[in-house]
Design a protein around this motif. Structure first.
Motif, mmCIF file in Angstrom:
data_model
loop_
_atom_site.group_PDB
_atom_site.id
_atom_site.type_symbol
_atom_site.label_atom_id
_atom_site.label_comp_id
_atom_site.label_asym_id
_atom_site.label_seq_id
_atom_site.Cartn_x
_atom_site.Cartn_y
_atom_site.Cartn_z
ATOM 1 N N UNK A 1 0.831 -1.208 0.000
ATOM 2 C CA UNK A 1 0.000 0.000 0.000
ATOM 3 C C UNK A 1 0.865 1.258 0.000
ATOM 4 N N UNK A 2 0.278 2.356 -0.477
ATOM 5 C CA UNK A 2 0.983 3.631 -0.502
ATOM 6 C C UNK A 2 1.343 4.067 0.914
ATOM 7 N N UNK A 3 2.538 4.648 1.034
ATOM 8 C CA UNK A 3 2.969 5.201 2.319
ATOM 9 C C UNK A 3 2.786 6.712 2.378
ATOM 10 N N UNK A 4 2.569 7.337 1.222
ATOM 11 C CA UNK A 4 2.412 8.788 1.180
ATOM 12 C C UNK A 4 1.187 9.126 0.341
ATOM 13 N N UNK A 5 0.662 10.331 0.563
ATOM 14 C CA UNK A 5 -0.414 10.868 -0.266
ATOM 15 C C UNK A 5 0.094 12.139 -0.924
ATOM 16 N N UNK A 6 -0.475 12.461 -2.089
ATOM 17 C CA UNK A 6 0.019 13.618 -2.822
ATOM 18 C C UNK A 6 -1.123 14.286 -3.561
ATOM 19 N N UNK A 7 -1.071 15.616 -3.628
ATOM 20 C CA UNK A 7 -2.003 16.407 -4.419
ATOM 21 C C UNK A 7 -1.211 17.189 -5.461
ATOM 22 N N UNK A 8 -1.764 17.280 -6.671
ATOM 23 C CA UNK A 8 -1.123 17.995 -7.775
ATOM 24 C C UNK A 8 -2.126 18.989 -8.335
ATOM 25 N N UNK A 9 -1.674 20.209 -8.581
ATOM 26 C CA UNK A 9 -2.552 21.244 -9.108
ATOM 27 C C UNK A 9 -1.789 22.094 -10.117
ATOM 28 N N UNK A 10 -2.434 22.329 -11.257
ATOM 29 C CA UNK A 10 -1.852 23.196 -12.277
ATOM 30 C C UNK A 10 -2.326 24.627 -12.058
ATOM 31 N N UNK B 1 0.976 29.336 -27.073
ATOM 32 C CA UNK B 1 2.411 29.238 -27.377
ATOM 33 C C UNK B 1 3.189 30.407 -26.778
ATOM 34 N N UNK B 2 4.357 30.102 -26.228
ATOM 35 C CA UNK B 2 5.203 31.111 -25.611
ATOM 36 C C UNK B 2 4.909 31.368 -24.151
ATOM 37 N N UNK B 3 3.806 30.837 -23.632
ATOM 38 C CA UNK B 3 3.457 31.062 -22.229
ATOM 39 C C UNK B 3 4.134 30.033 -21.323
ATOM 40 N N UNK B 4 4.260 30.409 -20.053
ATOM 41 C CA UNK B 4 4.757 29.501 -19.037
ATOM 42 C C UNK B 4 3.587 28.908 -18.255
ATOM 43 N N UNK B 5 3.719 27.656 -17.888
ATOM 44 C CA UNK B 5 2.736 27.084 -16.974
ATOM 45 C C UNK B 5 3.472 26.219 -15.962
ATOM 46 N N UNK B 6 2.892 26.109 -14.795
ATOM 47 C CA UNK B 6 3.561 25.446 -13.679
ATOM 48 C C UNK B 6 2.585 24.563 -12.931
ATOM 49 N N UNK B 7 3.077 23.436 -12.459
ATOM 50 C CA UNK B 7 2.294 22.561 -11.591
ATOM 51 C C UNK B 7 2.912 22.582 -10.202
ATOM 52 N N UNK B 8 2.053 22.650 -9.205
ATOM 53 C CA UNK B 8 2.475 22.603 -7.805
ATOM 54 C C UNK B 8 1.978 21.299 -7.195
ATOM 55 N N UNK C 1 9.018 9.656 -4.970
ATOM 56 C CA UNK C 1 9.565 8.382 -4.509
ATOM 57 C C UNK C 1 9.632 8.387 -2.987
ATOM 58 N N UNK C 2 9.033 7.361 -2.352
ATOM 59 C CA UNK C 2 9.066 7.290 -0.896
ATOM 60 C C UNK C 2 10.438 6.798 -0.424
ATOM 61 N N UNK C 3 10.589 6.569 0.849
ATOM 62 C CA UNK C 3 11.885 6.212 1.425
ATOM 63 C C UNK C 3 12.390 4.862 0.943
ATOM 64 N N UNK C 4 11.497 3.998 0.468
ATOM 65 C CA UNK C 4 11.912 2.691 -0.056
ATOM 66 C C UNK C 4 12.110 2.719 -1.567
ATOM 67 N N UNK C 5 11.914 3.895 -2.197
ATOM 68 C CA UNK C 5 12.068 3.993 -3.644
ATOM 69 C C UNK C 5 10.807 3.706 -4.419
ATOM 70 N N UNK C 6 9.707 3.401 -3.715
ATOM 71 C CA UNK C 6 8.440 3.137 -4.395
ATOM 72 C C UNK C 6 7.846 4.449 -4.901
ATOM 73 N N UNK C 7 7.184 4.388 -6.060
ATOM 74 C CA UNK C 7 6.709 5.592 -6.739
ATOM 75 C C UNK C 7 5.227 5.818 -6.489
ATOM 76 N N UNK C 8 4.875 7.069 -6.212
ATOM 77 C CA UNK C 8 3.478 7.507 -6.183
ATOM 78 C C UNK C 8 3.293 8.492 -7.328
ATOM 79 N N UNK C 9 2.292 8.266 -8.173
ATOM 80 C CA UNK C 9 2.120 9.036 -9.401
ATOM 81 C C UNK C 9 0.766 9.734 -9.401
ATOM 82 N N UNK C 10 0.779 11.020 -9.785
ATOM 83 C CA UNK C 10 -0.442 11.793 -9.986
ATOM 84 C C UNK C 10 -0.290 12.630 -11.253
ATOM 85 N N UNK C 11 -1.422 13.146 -11.788
ATOM 86 C CA UNK C 11 -1.413 13.852 -13.062
ATOM 87 C C UNK C 11 -2.115 15.199 -12.943
ATOM 88 N N UNK C 12 -1.737 16.087 -13.855
ATOM 89 C CA UNK C 12 -2.436 17.361 -14.058
ATOM 90 C C UNK C 12 -2.495 17.595 -15.562
#
Length: 235
Positions: free
Chosen positions: A33-42, A49-56, A143-154
């Motif tokens: 099971x996941x050890x961490x939780x994560x939120x992603x927001x654009x 074209x030419x604009x910057x965009x950022x995800x937090x 990546x958590x402390x064991x190297x396992x990956x948690x993935x989210x999208x924006x």
């Protein structure tokens, strides 16, 4: 052991006189099971074209501590898609002479700060083109402390032009001596009609003519070639 059956288990602790003093239930599963939780927001949902965009993004351990110092990477990927709308059925916006710009994926790496927060910024090239819409996806991996990956999208949409021209045909097969009315429409990125958009309409006729050709072995053969002829042009 590695051969243990999956399912519910109970650990029990007894005294020397076989008196139960405590127990603990747990499960054995094939996944971790996941050890961490994560939120992603654009910061924005639409860009040009030419604009910057950022995800937090922000991560924390499931028991509440901030996941500071963890490694992360972000992949920006881009896919071209045809512009479409359900407000005006029958209109075709997909046929376009614009050549789609080939956009490679972009990778950004870093570490979360002490509060478990991170960000990834990307600047769009100013000269990109698309016959429709560019769908951009920011894939965030922590990546958590064991190297396992948690993935989210924006997700983000990139519009390379201010309007889209649609054409509606009266049908596919038509007879001779019929008046054919083609409807045109110009929509902005919010699928709202635009007024006073200048356009040039051309009616092209295609014929296939059989010609006699000679191959590299000096042998003759018949081939059909397409010939394009303009019937009229109107503003």
């Amino acid at each position: 052991p590695t051969f243990a059956q999956t399912g519910n288990y109970t650990a029990e602790v007894y005294t020397g006189s076989k008196l139960l003093i405590g127990s603990y239930g747990f499960r054995v599963e094939e996944f971790v099971p996941d050890k961490i939780r994560m939120t992603v927001k654009s910061e924005k949902e639409i860009a040009k074209p030419g604009e910057k965009f950022k995800v937090n993004f922000e991560a924390e351990f499931l028991y509440g501590a901030k996941a500071g110092g963890l490694d992360f990477n972000v992949e920006y990927s881009f896919n071209h898609a045809a512009f479409s709308t359900t407000k005006y059925p029958g209109y075709n916006f997909g046929n376009s002479s614009v050549k789609n710009t080939n956009m490679n994926s972009v990778f950004i790496e870093g570490k979360l700060n002490e509060l478990g927060k991170g960000e990834a910024e990307y600047s769009l090239p100013p000269n990109i083109e698309s016959g429709g819409v560019i769908n951009a996806t920011a894939t965030v991996n922590v990546f958590d402390l064991t190297g396992r990956t948690l993935t989210r999208w924006a997700n983000l949409k990139v519009f390379t032009k201010n309007y889209f021209i649609g054409i509606k045909s009266p049908g596919y097969y038509n007879g001779v001596n019929e008046n054919l009315n083609f409807n045109l429409i110009a929509l902005n990125q919010n699928e709202n009609p635009l007024k006073n958009i200048g356009a040039v309409a051309k009616l092209m006729r295609y014929e296939w003519q059989t010609v006699l050709k000679k191959d590299n072995s000096n042998r003759f053969y018949y081939a059909s070639e397409q010939k394009e002829m303009q019937e009229w042009e109107r503003k």
